[in-house]
Design a protein around this motif. Structure first.
Motif, PDB file in Angstrom:
ATOM      1  N   ASP A  37       0.819  -1.218   0.000  1.00  0.00           N
ATOM      2  CA  ASP A  37       0.000   0.000   0.000  1.00  0.00           C
ATOM      3  C   ASP A  37       0.849   1.263   0.000  1.00  0.00           C
ATOM      4  N   ASN A  38       2.172   1.131   0.013  1.00  0.00           N
ATOM      5  CA  ASN A  38       3.038   2.308  -0.054  1.00  0.00           C
ATOM      6  C   ASN A  38       2.994   2.888  -1.466  1.00  0.00           C
ATOM      7  N   GLN A  39       2.629   4.157  -1.562  1.00  0.00           N
ATOM      8  CA  GLN A  39       2.482   4.802  -2.867  1.00  0.00           C
ATOM      9  C   GLN A  39       3.786   5.390  -3.392  1.00  0.00           C
ATOM     10  N   TYR A  40       4.867   5.241  -2.646  1.00  0.00           N
ATOM     11  CA  TYR A  40       6.108   5.938  -3.007  1.00  0.00           C
ATOM     12  C   TYR A  40       7.281   4.995  -3.224  1.00  0.00           C
ATOM     13  N   LEU A  41       7.297   3.859  -2.530  1.00  0.00           N
ATOM     14  CA  LEU A  41       8.399   2.919  -2.661  1.00  0.00           C
ATOM     15  C   LEU A  41       7.940   1.743  -3.512  1.00  0.00           C
ATOM     16  N   ASP A  46       4.761  -0.437 -11.722  1.00  0.00           N
ATOM     17  CA  ASP A  46       4.867   0.693 -12.641  1.00  0.00           C
ATOM     18  C   ASP A  46       5.059   1.968 -11.820  1.00  0.00           C
ATOM     19  N   PRO A  47       6.224   2.637 -11.928  1.00  0.00           N
ATOM     20  CA  PRO A  47       6.470   3.826 -11.090  1.00  0.00           C
ATOM     21  C   PRO A  47       5.503   4.970 -11.359  1.00  0.00           C
ATOM     22  N   THR A  48       4.847   4.960 -12.513  1.00  0.00           N
ATOM     23  CA  THR A  48       3.903   6.043 -12.836  1.00  0.00           C
ATOM     24  C   THR A  48       2.506   5.780 -12.285  1.00  0.00           C
ATOM     25  N   LYS A  49       2.288   4.577 -11.713  1.00  0.00           N
ATOM     26  CA  LYS A  49       0.944   4.221 -11.245  1.00  0.00           C
ATOM     27  C   LYS A  49       0.927   3.747  -9.797  1.00  0.00           C
TER      28      LYS A  49
END
Length: 355
Positions: A146-150, A187-190
């Motif tokens: 659930d981490n939106q950054y790592l 996907d780092p953009t999503k």
């Protein structure tokens, strides 16, 4: 004479951010004297890092205001932190006072403490312990966080071990260099929508017998997917065979499904269930394409027979016989023995239609 003026403008994401979140800071400063200043040097530094960042802005005219901005990655940064802001550092341009050139902003980086979720499927399903699977299965390992950054983007965060007595040293680490494996990072953009990594493995399990698969994984913060590794035993029988087919429920009144076990590496290319009267007359034939999705292992057909003959007419109450014919490349399947074989005579089973 330059001076920081946060009361004019200060943008700061938050005094508390999640590990991995990019921190953004923007602050205003002003020339409060009647003398123009040359291009302005600004210094930002995470206190204790020893790595200052310098940026040079336009000339700061008398009475004019400029904005300086700074961004910081918080990966591997946890706890209470401070950012030092200094305009015109090291007396780059002579000033009378320097106390109003320096600012300090405090913030906290909260460590990601939530465990990621691990999921493992064999040929698209979650198997039970000691289930039979194909000798050439598709094993899919999925890790969600659930981490939106790592982002989950490192194969080294996964440990996948396969054990079998005939393997060298009894086990093998499944890696791209040891088996057919594809790794799909998040996907780092999503990341705000989905932080999920996937591994697809196509092992060739040439040895029959019981295998054990162990899978463990962690996110970038080191949180494990669980206190214990995922573990499942499964059996491989490379010889194509089929068990006697049970119908459930039996007796039945409205519909009954068929339960059976397939072994081998591939599905049969021909399968047919024949339903007969006790005198031997075929009243219904159910073809493979009607049965629904099949797999190696235990099957319960999506199809349910409704007690009607091949013309759609309702059959009378009573006992009916049934059998399955299964072939691959024209060759009949061998019989796979189970504890229910005593219920069959020469491959025929009995079902009871009751209304």
């Amino acid at each position: 004479e330059a001076a920081l003026r946060p009361e004019y403008f200060l943008y700061f994401d938050s005094s508390c951010v999640q590990e991995g979140q990019e921190l953004k800071l923007e602050i205003a400063f002003e020339n409060i004297s009647d003398i123009d200043m040359d291009s302005m040097l600004v210094k930002f530094e995470l206190v204790g890092s020893g790595s200052p960042v310098y940026t040079r802005l336009d000339s700061l005219l008398s009475g004019d205001t400029l904005h300086a901005s700074f961004s910081l990655s918080t990966i591997n940064l946890v706890g209470n932190q401070q950012i030092l802001i200094e305009i015109n550092p090291n007396n780059d341009q002579p000033e009378k006072y320097f106390f109003n050139n320096i600012g300090l902003i405090s913030f906290e980086v909260k460590r990601d403490a939530v465990n990621p979720l691990l999921d493992v499927t064999f040929d698209g399903i979650h198997i039970m312990n000691k289930d039979i699977v194909s000798g050439k299965p598709e094993i899919v390992v999925t890790l969600s966080d659930d981490n939106q950054y790592l982002g989950l983007d490192d194969l080294e965060d996964f440990r996948i071990i396969l054990r079998h007595p005939n393997l060298e040293n009894g086990e093998i680490a499944l890696r791209p260099e040891t088996t057919d494996m594809q790794f799909y990072p998040s996907d780092p953009t999503k990341l705000a929508e989905e932080n999920k990594a996937k591994i697809i493995i196509h092992p060739e399990l040439a040895n029959d017998g019981m295998y054990t698969l162990y899978v463990s994984a962690s996110d970038q913060s080191g949180n494990n997917s669980g206190q214990l590794s995922y573990s499942v035993d499964f059996e491989v029988i490379n010889q194509p065979s089929i068990s006697n087919m049970l119908n459930y429920p039996n007796p039945f009144s409205t519909a009954t499904q068929f339960v059976f076990t397939l072994t081998g590496n591939e599905l049969p290319d021909y399968m047919k269930i024949q339903i007969l009267t006790v005198s031997g007359k075929v009243v219904r034939e159910i073809l493979q394409e009607e049965l629904g999705t099949l797999r190696i292992g235990i099957n319960r057909t999506e199809y349910a027979w409704d007690g009607k003959d091949m013309y759609g007419d309702q059959l009378a109450n009573g006992v009916y016989l049934y059998r399955v014919i299964t072939k691959k490349e024209g060759m009949n399947y061998e019989s796979y023995g189970t504890r229910n074989d005593f219920m069959f005579r020469q491959g025929f089973g009995k079902m009871y239609l009751m209304r």
